[in-house]
Write an enzyme that holds these catalytic residues in place. Structure first.
Site, short mmCIF file in Angstrom:
data_model
loop_
_atom_site.label_atom_id
_atom_site.label_comp_id
_atom_site.label_asym_id
_atom_site.label_seq_id
_atom_site.Cartn_x
_atom_site.Cartn_y
_atom_site.Cartn_z
N MET A 277 -3.91 3.23 86.17
CA MET A 277 -3.04 2.18 86.71
C MET A 277 -1.82 2.06 85.80
SD MET A 277 -1.76 -0.58 88.12
CE MET A 277 -1.68 -1.81 86.83
N GLU A 278 -0.68 2.45 86.32
CA GLU A 278 0.58 2.36 85.59
C GLU A 278 1.23 1.03 85.90
OE1 GLU A 278 2.49 4.41 83.63
OE2 GLU A 278 1.22 6.22 83.54
#
Length: 404
Positions: A277-278
């Site tokens: 998850m960026e």
């Protein structure tokens, strides 16, 4: 200058005398605050949180993890989930995502019952404590590495195969892959934990490409069919409204060519639904993080909710002595293209698999020296495992008796 000079109210956090869970929302955390908060949480919530050191870093710092589970319900057979942050320690907003998970669950009786009755959730807020120390104390321009190696290029899956600049053999590169696969103590620590727990799902938090990365992140690799990891990942991003001014939050395969990353290792080795998850921003002023956490909270809750709501196969496999055992599980309707093997846990005998409702195949259980078992799959929404007892192969029993 170290990040401590840019971290706003850092001193106010370190000077507090009595811990409250809301303290975790006061500001960014270095190694010292992370250690203090995790110890304090475990002490304050003894029936829900347990503190672990999963290993030591290259410079002999403890790598701390918090496991969350409702110990007032049985822990036997609970499904393990992993959230880890700051493997790139200069991305301190990643640590905030891990603390948002801890806070959101422990601060809600509903979440405790909903998630901790069936899951054992592992949270590692700072996986790279050496990089964190450099980033906070020496230079806010460093801290991605440990300090020598990019830990998220060091995992033993397709290590060094891409040959691009983002998986570099140049020691000076911020993406340096190390001298050998799995060489770093921090990498070894996460691998050992994963081998012990066999996580059903995981999210590794980074910044700040504003996207969810789905395994396999390597372009040339073909995902299993049906591609459950992709379908769940796309559901996790549905309806997410990030506050990045230029980038829409999307689910995709990768940002650029990489190899040796943790999510691909976990996905290949244990079938973990492993995502990256960026986050949408890189270490903004701290007061902005609350909005960012609010916007991305549906990603991790969405993952857990899908594990709860979707049909799944849960088996508990034992040998002829009724002891848990490791066995290989396959299906005639699930195709693998990278030589993946799916097995039950050797210590608990538990096998967990999210199911695709469009197929109704048979399940095959195989173990050397035992009769193969084939039976129709019966996916359910509940977490009650189906008990399977293996029997010694008749040929093996007869051969053993003749030797006697």
């Amino acid at each position: 200058m170290g990040f401590k000079y840019f971290a706003g109210n850092y001193q106010n956090q370190t000077n507090k005398e009595l811990f409250q869970l809301t303290d975790t929302k006061l500001g960014y955390k270095d190694n010292n605050l992370n250690e203090y908060y995790l110890h304090s949480i475990a002490k304050r919530y003894p029936h829900l949180a347990e503190l672990h050191s999963i290993g030591r870093s290259k410079e002999n710092r403890s790598i701390l993890a918090l496991s969350l589970s409702n110990n007032r319900t049985t822990n036997t057979g609970k499904i393990p989930i992993l959230f880890h942050c700051s493997i790139h320690a200069n991305e301190v907003i990643a640590t905030e995502h891990c603390y948002d998970i801890i806070y959101s669950i422990l601060n809600s009786e509903t979440s405790v019952k909903k998630y901790l009755d069936v899951f054992r959730i592992w949270v590692i807020p700072i996986l790279n404590p050496d990089g964190s120390e450099i980033f906070w104390q020496s230079s806010h321009l460093t801290g991605r590495k440990n300090p020598d190696v990019d830990l998220n290029r060091n995992f033993p899956f397709q290590w060094g195969k891409s040959g691009g600049k983002y998986s570099s053999k140049n020691r000076e590169s911020p993406y340096y892959i190390g001298m050998a696969e799995g060489s770093e103590l921090e990498t070894k620590a996460l691998i050992a934990l994963a081998n012990k727990q066999r996580f059903a799902a995981s999210i590794s938090y980074h910044a700040y490409a504003n996207s969810l990365l789905i395994p396999y992140s390597i372009e040339s690799l073909i995902n299993p069919e049906p591609d459950i990891a992709s379908s769940i990942g796309k559901n996790m991003t549905a309806g997410i409204r990030s506050f990045h001014p230029e980038k829409e939050f999307v689910a995709k395969k990768n940002l650029y060519p990489v190899d040796g990353v943790d999510q691909d290792y976990l996905f290949f080795q244990h079938g973990t639904l492993a995502y990256v998850m960026e986050s949408s921003h890189l270490n903004p002023e701290y007061h902005l993080t609350r909005t960012i956490m609010d916007s991305f909270r549906p990603v991790w809750t969405g993952l857990l909710d899908q594990l709860l709501d979707r049909k799944k196969i849960i088996l508990k496999i034992s040998d002829e002595k009724d002891s848990p055992t490791e066995a290989e599980i396959s299906s005639d309707s699930i195709q693998f293209f990278q030589g993946e093997k799916r097995k039950s846990h050797p210590e608990t005998g538990i096998f967990f698999q999210i199911w695709d409702e469009n197929i109704i195949p048979n399940i095959r259980i195989e173990k050397k020296g035992y009769d193969t078992i084939v039976f129709p799959a019966n996916p359910k929404q509940t977490f009650q495992p189906e008990t399977i007892r293996l029997e010694k192969s008749k040929d093996l029993v007869e051969a053993t008796n003749s030797e006697k």
